[in-house]
Enzyme design. Structure first.
Site, PDB file in Angstrom:
ATOM      1  N   GLU A 182       8.001   1.008   4.854  1.00  0.00           N
ATOM      2  CA  GLU A 182       7.625  -0.112   5.717  1.00  0.00           C
ATOM      3  C   GLU A 182       7.909  -1.402   4.958  1.00  0.00           C
ATOM      4  O   GLU A 182       7.591  -1.519   3.769  1.00  0.00           O
ATOM      5  CB  GLU A 182       6.125  -0.034   6.038  1.00  0.00           C
ATOM      6  CG  GLU A 182       5.615  -1.197   6.883  1.00  0.00           C
ATOM      7  CD  GLU A 182       4.089  -1.110   7.159  1.00  0.00           C
ATOM      8  OE1 GLU A 182       3.346  -0.527   6.340  1.00  0.00           O
ATOM      9  OE2 GLU A 182       3.669  -1.658   8.198  1.00  0.00           O
ATOM     10  N   HIS A 234       0.823  -1.216   0.000  1.00  0.00           N
ATOM     11  CA  HIS A 234       0.000   0.000   0.000  1.00  0.00           C
ATOM     12  C   HIS A 234       0.849   1.255   0.000  1.00  0.00           C
ATOM     13  O   HIS A 234       2.041   1.212   0.311  1.00  0.00           O
ATOM     14  CB  HIS A 234      -0.964   0.025   1.200  1.00  0.00           C
ATOM     15  CG  HIS A 234      -0.301   0.027   2.542  1.00  0.00           C
ATOM     16  ND1 HIS A 234      -0.114  -1.110   3.299  1.00  0.00           N
ATOM     17  CD2 HIS A 234       0.230   1.034   3.284  1.00  0.00           C
ATOM     18  CE1 HIS A 234       0.493  -0.802   4.436  1.00  0.00           C
ATOM     19  NE2 HIS A 234       0.723   0.494   4.447  1.00  0.00           N
ATOM     20  N   HIS A 262       3.879   7.086   3.944  1.00  0.00           N
ATOM     21  CA  HIS A 262       4.851   6.011   3.746  1.00  0.00           C
ATOM     22  C   HIS A 262       4.407   5.073   2.633  1.00  0.00           C
ATOM     23  O   HIS A 262       3.263   5.149   2.171  1.00  0.00           O
ATOM     24  CB  HIS A 262       5.105   5.226   5.048  1.00  0.00           C
ATOM     25  CG  HIS A 262       3.965   4.362   5.516  1.00  0.00           C
ATOM     26  ND1 HIS A 262       3.028   4.799   6.450  1.00  0.00           N
ATOM     27  CD2 HIS A 262       3.593   3.090   5.211  1.00  0.00           C
ATOM     28  CE1 HIS A 262       2.151   3.830   6.681  1.00  0.00           C
ATOM     29  NE2 HIS A 262       2.467   2.769   5.943  1.00  0.00           N
TER      30      HIS A 262
END
Lengths: 134, 134
Positions: free
Chosen positions: A130, A7, A79
């Protein structure tokens, strides 16, 4: 070593308003809000055919996105999250290369329950990345 | 209405260094640098299985990413690009909804030669969103 982009996360000051925008502007498929008290955020997912956009609103005290929103009151792209294989050997390799892992440096359960780490933006062109073990 | 995420763009002060990081840290597949003088950027693509990361370095005077890098000297996530169908009816619908299109508001050829528009971040949670007709 790098799997799919899981994502892109956008931090927003008002989750209901942001979800409505994606729905009304694009007829996008937008999930119900999901409270993630352990992560200090409430989340809405916008589905795209190959990945998703994660809209994040702060939840509770000490939300990890509070300082970002203080600096960027309208919100912003916060992010990106990339799926990986085994996280520990990759984490060790990254640390050996001088990468800073945020927090304790140990993987912890992410929004999907899988172990995640975050690479510090200071080592990585200002981008918060991430990594999620899938 | 929304197709796949075509790319996430990260503006970087030093393209060679950034490309090297993605390669060395992750054994990522990284393209050769591609100068896009019409867009004021030099581009490297990092391949992921479902999408790509576009690393952008300013090229020439008046690069559209120069002011972003002035504000974010280390770099940062600059925009996301989503594929769509016909751009003009979508553009008109967005304008009717009060969305600001950057520049003249008319689609222009993007990095892949397809027509693109950019939605102004001020209307969209601080996120710069490129729509690309594919």
């Amino acid at each position: 070593m790098l799997g799919p982009l899981n994502h892109v996360a956008i931090a927003v000051p008002d989750l209901a308003a942001a979800a409505k925008q994606w729905k009304e502007r694009f007829d996008a498929e937008v999930s119900e809000p999901q409270a993630e008290p352990d992560h200090g955020v409430t989340v809405v997912f916008v589905s795209l055919p190959n990945t998703k956009i994660e809209l994040l609103e702060p939840l509770g005290e000490n939300s990890p996105i509070a300082s970002f929103l203080a600096k960027n009151p309208r919100g912003g792209i916060h992010h990106i999250s990339i799926e990986t294989g085994d996280l520990l050997p990759l984490r060790d390799r990254l640390v050996d290369q001088g990468v800073t892992i945020t927090g304790t440096g140990e993987p912890r359960p992410g929004a999907h329950g899988n172990p995640v780490i975050f690479l510090h933006p200071k080592d990585f062109n200002g981008a918060l990345v991430e990594l999620e073990e899938v």
